[in-house]
Enzyme design. Structure first.
Site, short mmCIF file in Angstrom:
data_model
loop_
_atom_site.label_atom_id
_atom_site.label_comp_id
_atom_site.label_asym_id
_atom_site.label_seq_id
_atom_site.Cartn_x
_atom_site.Cartn_y
_atom_site.Cartn_z
N TYR A 159 -28.25 -149.38 22.06
CA TYR A 159 -28.03 -150.92 22.63
C TYR A 159 -28.19 -151.05 23.74
O TYR A 159 -29.22 -151.79 24.51
CB TYR A 159 -26.53 -151.30 22.15
N LYS A 163 -31.75 -153.03 25.82
CA LYS A 163 -31.56 -154.20 26.74
C LYS A 163 -32.13 -153.89 27.93
O LYS A 163 -32.75 -154.83 28.66
CB LYS A 163 -29.99 -154.40 26.94
N1 LIG Z 1 -21.50 -160.93 23.39
C1 LIG Z 1 -21.48 -160.10 24.47
O1 LIG Z 1 -20.49 -160.04 25.20
C2 LIG Z 1 -23.04 -159.97 25.12
C3 LIG Z 1 -22.81 -159.65 26.56
C4 LIG Z 1 -23.96 -159.46 27.28
C5 LIG Z 1 -25.21 -160.06 26.53
N2 LIG Z 1 -25.18 -160.52 25.50
C6 LIG Z 1 -26.57 -160.66 24.83
O2 LIG Z 1 -26.34 -162.08 24.33
C7 LIG Z 1 -27.22 -162.33 23.40
C8 LIG Z 1 -26.43 -162.88 22.27
O3 LIG Z 1 -25.62 -162.27 21.93
P1 LIG Z 1 -24.36 -162.62 20.98
O4 LIG Z 1 -22.79 -162.19 21.52
O5 LIG Z 1 -24.30 -163.95 20.92
O6 LIG Z 1 -24.56 -161.97 19.69
P2 LIG Z 1 -24.79 -162.70 18.07
O7 LIG Z 1 -24.99 -161.80 17.23
O8 LIG Z 1 -23.69 -163.57 17.98
O9 LIG Z 1 -26.18 -163.41 18.41
C9 LIG Z 1 -27.54 -163.05 18.26
C10 LIG Z 1 -28.31 -164.00 17.45
O10 LIG Z 1 -29.67 -163.17 17.37
C11 LIG Z 1 -29.84 -163.53 15.97
N3 LIG Z 1 -31.02 -162.41 15.56
C12 LIG Z 1 -30.62 -161.11 15.45
N4 LIG Z 1 -31.96 -160.56 15.18
C13 LIG Z 1 -32.70 -161.36 15.01
C14 LIG Z 1 -34.05 -161.37 14.55
N5 LIG Z 1 -34.69 -160.21 14.41
N6 LIG Z 1 -34.88 -162.39 14.94
C15 LIG Z 1 -34.29 -163.68 15.08
N7 LIG Z 1 -33.00 -163.67 15.34
C16 LIG Z 1 -32.20 -162.79 15.34
C17 LIG Z 1 -28.78 -163.37 15.06
O11 LIG Z 1 -29.02 -163.75 13.58
C18 LIG Z 1 -27.74 -164.07 16.12
O12 LIG Z 1 -27.67 -165.32 15.50
C19 LIG Z 1 -27.72 -161.03 22.98
O13 LIG Z 1 -29.29 -160.99 23.54
C20 LIG Z 1 -26.87 -159.86 23.64
O14 LIG Z 1 -27.61 -158.77 23.92
C21 LIG Z 1 -24.05 -160.66 24.74
C1 LIG Z 2 -10.78 -148.44 22.87
C2 LIG Z 2 -10.15 -149.76 22.18
C3 LIG Z 2 -8.71 -149.76 22.56
O1 LIG Z 2 -8.02 -151.27 22.32
C4 LIG Z 2 -10.92 -150.96 22.75
C5 LIG Z 2 -12.28 -151.09 22.20
C6 LIG Z 2 -12.94 -152.33 22.67
C7 LIG Z 2 -14.47 -152.37 22.79
C8 LIG Z 2 -14.88 -152.35 21.39
C9 LIG Z 2 -15.03 -153.28 23.62
C10 LIG Z 2 -14.62 -153.15 24.97
C11 LIG Z 2 -15.81 -153.78 26.07
C12 LIG Z 2 -16.65 -154.05 24.91
C13 LIG Z 2 -18.03 -154.59 25.39
C14 LIG Z 2 -18.38 -155.25 26.77
O2 LIG Z 2 -17.53 -156.20 26.66
C15 LIG Z 2 -19.68 -155.66 27.00
C16 LIG Z 2 -20.50 -155.93 26.20
C17 LIG Z 2 -21.99 -156.27 26.58
C18 LIG Z 2 -22.88 -156.95 25.71
O3 LIG Z 2 -24.08 -156.96 25.93
C19 LIG Z 2 -22.64 -156.46 24.10
C20 LIG Z 2 -21.21 -156.19 23.81
C21 LIG Z 2 -20.53 -155.10 24.63
C22 LIG Z 2 -21.13 -153.96 24.59
C23 LIG Z 2 -18.96 -155.41 24.26
C24 LIG Z 2 -18.90 -154.65 22.78
C25 LIG Z 2 -17.29 -154.14 22.56
C26 LIG Z 2 -16.61 -153.34 23.57
C27 LIG Z 2 -17.40 -152.01 23.93
#
Ligand SMILES: NC(=O)c1ccc[n+]([C@@H]2O[C@H](COP(=O)([O-])OP(=O)(O)OC[C@H]3O[C@@H](n4cnc5c(N)ncnc54)[C@H](O)[C@@H]3O)[C@@H](O)[C@H]2O)c1
Ligand SMILES: C[C@@H](CO)CCC[C@@H](C)[C@H]1CC[C@H]2[C@@H]3[C@H](O)C=C4C[C@@H](O)CC[C@]4(C)[C@H]3CC[C@]12C
EC number: 1.1.1.-
Length: 369
Positions: A159, A163
């Site tokens: 992952y 990214k």
């Molecule tokens: N959730 C977090 O904490 C977090 C933190 C940092 C960055 N991000 C980034 O933010 C973005 C959104 O993350 P999220 O948490 O909303 O995830 P999410 O899984 O809820 O949303 C991702 C969306 O992308 C769509 N998708 C996946 N594969 C696809 C494909 N092949 N074609 C078209 N659509 C597709 C999914 O259907 C979904 O609706 C991602 O790029 C993720 O890397 C998330």
């Molecule tokens: C060891 C467990 C005891 O309670 C807790 C495990 C928690 C993990 C599942 C999550 C802790 C941190 C999270 C990640 C972080 O917040 C940032 C992220 C970046 C984003 O791009 C994708 C999601 C994630 C990797 C997020 C995923 C879940 C954790 C690893």
């Protein structure tokens, strides 16, 4: 898009617009982007909630499509002024193969860039991640750092690798000539751990707490800070960055910005308790209840079980060596780059963000209240 800006209505495309973050971006654009004429929402799985948006004054076009399919992406991008590329496969639990993660996150992003170049779309905002920087595989702390803080970014997990590569592609593409001869302007936003309404992992922790009789057990020391940012503020930052990319192209083009707001610096578990506590859960233990070596052992055991069970079922628990390392390594940001470059201020205060998230948890089925 410049001088006739007052009159011109713009076409925006949001990829991944039905995801956790994507839905907030879509709703924020509709509320806060006065120049919006058409909003295209592109996703592998379209949400039923999109239907209610189609009755407003802005034309909302739902496009079911796959970012790995270049022709589908090109068709969706054609005629758009701005693309917010948030689609991604967020998987740190071993649900998808490394190949699939690469195809969606890297090839999918390349397809978006090529589509912009071919069709003449000039403005691209990419949702990157803090994981592009870290935590690294060595467990080095990143303590309230900014975009210029030196840090050894070393990735092995599919992952963060995907990214990092996708972000690099987006930044490299800045300045490429698009169809018509004008330069592409790109930037990348790097959220830390996003929280708020719709956050699946928060939902999982809440349900787990209910199953355990209203308790969660501390596994990570309270002193380990994990960066968090409210989804509404992340969405707002995307909308603002997309809006300002043309006017401030020279400054913003090719830049990265951490996403930040006023959320407090806390450990992952203590932060979750800000919402789960008022919903009736309790975090047991002032210190971790199990020794770290045991967590490391259990995380490794989970990897083994995942591999052994794969022919029969998908075993993908929250705990694995990667998630343990992320949760157990300090990674927090402190920066004002987005404020300086495009005037970003969080739209939601910490109190608002907290209240909104608590109300969402409380509204969940089976609430402990
Ligand atoms: N959730 C977090 O904490 C977090 C933190 C940092 C960055 N991000 C980034 O933010 C973005 C959104 O993350 P999220 O948490 O909303 O995830 P999410 O899984 O809820 O949303 C991702 C969306 O992308 C769509 N998708 C996946 N594969 C696809 C494909 N092949 N074609 C078209 N659509 C597709 C999914 O259907 C979904 O609706 C991602 O790029 C993720 O890397 C998330
Ligand atoms: C060891 C467990 C005891 O309670 C807790 C495990 C928690 C993990 C599942 C999550 C802790 C941190 C999270 C990640 C972080 O917040 C940032 C992220 C970046 C984003 O791009 C994708 C999601 C994630 C990797 C997020 C995923 C879940 C954790 C690893």
């Amino acid at each position: 898009m410049a001088d006739s800006a007052q009159a011109q209505k713009l076409v925006y495309l949001v990829t991944g617009g039905c995801g956790f973050l994507g839905e907030h971006v879509v709703r924020m654009l509709l509320q806060r982007e006065p120049r919006l004429g058409e909003l295209r929402v592109f996703d592998l799985h379209l949400g039923p909630w999109l239907e209610e948006l189609k009755t407003g004054s802005v034309r909302v076009t739902a496009i079911q499509g796959d970012v790995t399919q270049a022709h589908e992406v090109a068709a969706a991008v054609a005629g758009a002024h701005v693309v917010i590329h948030t689609a991604g496969l967020v998987d740190v639990f071993g649900r998808a193969s490394p190949k699939t993660i690469h195809e969606v996150n890297v090839q999918g992003t390349q397809n978006v860039i090529e589509a912009c170049v071919q069709t003449g779309t000039r403005f691209l905002v990419y949702t990157s991640s803090m994981e592009v920087v870290g935590p690294n595989t060595k467990g080095h702390p990143f303590y309230r750092g900014n975009e210029d803080t030196p840090y050894e970014a070393v990735h092995r997990h599919p992952y963060p690798c995907s990214k990092a590569l996708a972000e690099w592609l987006v930044l490299e593409a800045n300045g490429r000539k698009v169809c018509g001869g004008l330069p592409l302007v790109t930037c990348a936003l790097r959220p830390t751990g996003i929280y708020g309404e719709g956050h699946q992992i928060m939902r999982d922790f809440y349900r787990q707490g209910l199953r355990l009789g209203g308790r969660l057990f501390r596994a990570i020391p309270a002193s380990v800070e994990h960066g968090r940012v409210y989804v509404g503020n992340v969405a707002w930052m995307h909308v603002l960055a997309a809006r300002e990319l043309e006017r401030r192209a020279a400054l913003m083009g090719g830049q990265v910005y951490f996403c930040y707001d006023g959320s407090p610096y806390k450990s992952y578990e203590d932060f979750n308790m800000e919402f789960l506590g008022p919903c009736g859960l309790r975090l047991v233990g002032a210190r971790p209840l199990v020794p770290y070596w045991l967590l490391v052992f259990l995380a490794a055991l989970n990897v083994l079980l995942q591999w052994l069970l794969r022919p029969l079922l998908l075993y993908a628990p929250l705990l694995n060596p990667y998630t343990l390392a992320v949760a157990n390594t300090t990674f927090t940001v402190s920066t004002d780059k987005a404020q300086r470059h495009f005037g970003y201020e969080p739209m939601f205060s910490w109190e608002d963000s907290r209240t909104r998230t608590i109300l969402w948890v409380q509204a969940m089925e089976g609430s402990a209240q």
